[in-house]
Design an enzyme around this catalytic site. Structure first.
Site, mmCIF file in Angstrom:
data_model
loop_
_atom_site.group_PDB
_atom_site.id
_atom_site.type_symbol
_atom_site.label_atom_id
_atom_site.label_comp_id
_atom_site.label_asym_id
_atom_site.label_seq_id
_atom_site.Cartn_x
_atom_site.Cartn_y
_atom_site.Cartn_z
ATOM 1 N N LYS A 1 0.893 -1.181 0.000
ATOM 2 C CA LYS A 1 0.000 0.000 0.000
ATOM 3 C C LYS A 1 0.923 1.220 0.000
ATOM 4 O O LYS A 1 1.494 1.577 1.019
ATOM 5 C CB LYS A 1 -0.885 -0.010 1.264
ATOM 6 N N GLU B 1 10.237 1.339 10.280
ATOM 7 C CA GLU B 1 11.252 2.381 10.044
ATOM 8 C C GLU B 1 10.534 3.713 10.199
ATOM 9 O O GLU B 1 9.712 4.082 9.356
ATOM 10 C CB GLU B 1 11.837 2.237 8.640
ATOM 11 N N CYS C 1 13.856 10.941 6.411
ATOM 12 C CA CYS C 1 13.822 10.514 7.822
ATOM 13 C C CYS C 1 15.143 10.792 8.500
ATOM 14 O O CYS C 1 15.202 11.042 9.693
ATOM 15 C CB CYS C 1 13.489 9.029 7.882
ATOM 16 N N GLU D 1 9.721 16.150 14.824
ATOM 17 C CA GLU D 1 10.150 16.025 13.430
ATOM 18 C C GLU D 1 9.345 16.983 12.548
ATOM 19 O O GLU D 1 8.109 16.949 12.550
ATOM 20 C CB GLU D 1 9.929 14.578 12.953
#
Ligand code: NDP
Length: 495
Positions: free
Chosen positions: A178, A253, A287, A386
């Site tokens: 997906k 992750e 990331c 973040e």
């Protein structure tokens, strides 16, 4: 290169329209214009895809294929990706706004991942275990798990999908992917190349759609043997909980807030470039972005000047042009999120040294200027959370001990950079930093051969390297009685 106007799911080797008949629109972030429509997947579509993957898993064409031949298929797929690298790069740039030159580099390197796992395919093996009983042979095998669900974000759709797909196929699993709702197209194109390479229909299936609908249905599907996810920590926590409730494994992750640390004794021009690359490459949408920059007091002013000067000169514009250095953020909400964080930082007391404004790049798109914040510290949300955009928070420090504590004072643990010419200090600090990847006098280096793993809230489980195969296999222990002796009566005490 242009996209077809509409994409369906890819299930069992066929293009399958959504069961609801509904499609959603994907936008070119550089222009804000509609790019294509993709099938809006739901639980029915996911069910079809998982069943197709389960059938393929049990199909002798896949189940009985030798490990060496699985490797051949992966190698052929790597070749095909290499042949279509320019096409795939252009598709990704139109879809997520990353620079064409960066995507060309990524796509040119992508076959290496498939070649690496092609080589590993026939090295997956068990052990013979020396138990204390010599009349018994005990050996282990590593088996594929079954149907693996892969859920990926929008920032590097094919690369991040590959980090899951290549080891999963290498180990003999079948897969349902997906992709992010913002970047469905290249993963669907990859599915076509997978068929062309000779993988049996259903070995890899793609269901497009929204996270809360198609993504959640995939995570919750009872037939799934494993979920492999790359994305935010918030979504990762939900996925981990769902997987744990069914006792299936998850590889996660997740996000980061990585420190990039510059010491007085560093090569300062190199370190400045490392800081710029760490946070402004891909408009900060990685990331591993080095979003917290710690600079030792003696070189603080010089480093700040260099980074700010380069940030001001970065050429913003059309990501399809080769001289553009910073493209748009991937969608309007992401641009607004970045702008919101910078505003919040200013309210918290930060100074905007350079940047700090949203722009349409002259194209009507979702751009944000490369931004440097000073007068910041670890207590501020802009330093703790973040942002996933081109925003560096730069802070001074005095000692190695102090910076080790500051760098580790975060919920994340994905990566860290150290810039120094003192070898002892480099290794000492590498051992002390709580992050799965440490770069010394470099930043962003990556290879399919080298394992990566997020510490703390940056993830669970390993991608890349030989260790990643363990994530997609299970160990079976087989006991064989090799003696001719009669089997003992269990109710008679053994001597
Ligand atoms: P999200 O967590 O929002 O989404 C990631 C994927 O999960 C998307 O496909 C999304 O679908 C889907 N999803 C969302 N909600 C659910 C749900 N409830 N169940 C199942 N699937 C769901 O992350 P972003 O797409 O915003 O990606 C950015 C994040 O990814 C950042 O935090 C970044 O750090 C992280 N990342 C981590 C990397 C690593 O290797 N550690 C590498 C790259 C990025 P939809 O798109 O429809 O919302």
């Amino acid at each position: 290169m242009s996209h077809p106007s509409r994409y369906d799911h890819h299930i069992g080797g066929q293009q399958v329209p959504p069961s609801s008949g509904e499609y959603f629109t994907s936008t070119n972030p550089a222009t804000g214009q509609a790019l294509y429509e993709a099938a809006r997947g739901n639980a029915t579509d996911v069910d079809r895809a998982v069943n197709a993957a389960r059938d393929a898993f049990e199909d002798p064409r896949w189940r009985d294929l030798s490990q060496t031949k699985r490797g051949h298929l992966l190698r052929r797929l790597g070749d095909l990706i290499g042949e279509h690298a320019d096409e795939l790069a252009e598709m990704e740039t139109l879809d997520n706004g990353k620079l064409l030159r960066e995507m060309r580099g990524q796509m040119a390197g992508l076959p290496e991942y498939y070649y690496y796992y092609a080589g590993l395919a026939d090295k997956i093996q068990g052990d013979v275990i020396p138990t204390s009983d010599r009349r018994v042979l005990n050996y282990t095998t590593r088996e594929p798990l079954g149907v693996v669900g892969a859920i990926t974000p929008w920032n590097s759709p094919l690369t991040l999908t590959t980090s899951k797909l290549a080891p999963a196929l290498c180990a003999g699993n079948t897969v349902v992917i997906k992709p992010s709702e913002y970047t469905s197209a290249t993963v669907l194109r990859l599915a076509e190349l997978i068929e062309e390479a000779g993988f049996p229909p259903g070995a890899v299936n793609v269901v497009t759609g929204f996270g809360a609908e198609a993504g959640q249905a995939l995570v919750d599907h009872r037939t799934l043997a494993k979920i492999s996810f790359t994305g935010s920590t918030v979504t990762g926590a939900k996925i981990a909980a769902s997987a744990a409730s069914r006792f299936i494994g998850s590889t996660l992750e997740l996000g980061g807030k990585s420190p990039n640390i510059v010491f007085d004794d560093a090569n300062i021009p190199n370190a400045a470039m490392g800081v710029v690359a760490g946070i402004f490459a891909a408009a900060g949408q990685t990331c591993i972005a080095g979003s917290r920059v710690f600079v030792q007091r003696g070189v603080y002013d010089e480093l700040l000047d260099r980074v700010a000067a380069r940030a001001r000169s970065i050429k913003i514009g059309d990501p399809m042009l080769v001289d553009t250095e910073l493209g748009p953020l991937a969608f309007a909400d992401q641009r607004d999120k970045v702008a919101g964080y910078v505003d919040l930082g200013v309210k918290e007391g930060a100074t905007v040294l350079t940047g700090g404004k949203a722009t349409d790049g002259g194209l009507g798109g979702f751009f944000y200027e490369p931004t440097v914040l000073t007068d910041v510290d670890n207590s501020m949300r802009v330093v703790r959370e973040e942002i996933f955009g081109p925003v560096a928070a730069i802070m001074p420090f005095e000692t190695e001990d102090e910076v080790a504590q500051l760098a580790n004072d975060t919920e994340y643990g994905l990566a860290a950079g150290i810039w120094t010419t003192n070898l002892s200090r480099a290794h000492r600090l590498a051992a002390r930093l709580e992050a799965g990847t440490i770069w010394i006098n470099t930043y962003r280096a990556m290879s399919p051969m080298s394992p990566r793993q997020g510490f703390k809230n940056s993830g669970v489980g390993i991608e890349h390297g030989q260790a990643s195969i363990r994530e997609y296999t299970r160990l079976k222990s087989v006991w064989v009685n090799t003696s001719e002796e009669p089997v003992a009566d269990p109710f008679v005490l053994r001597s």
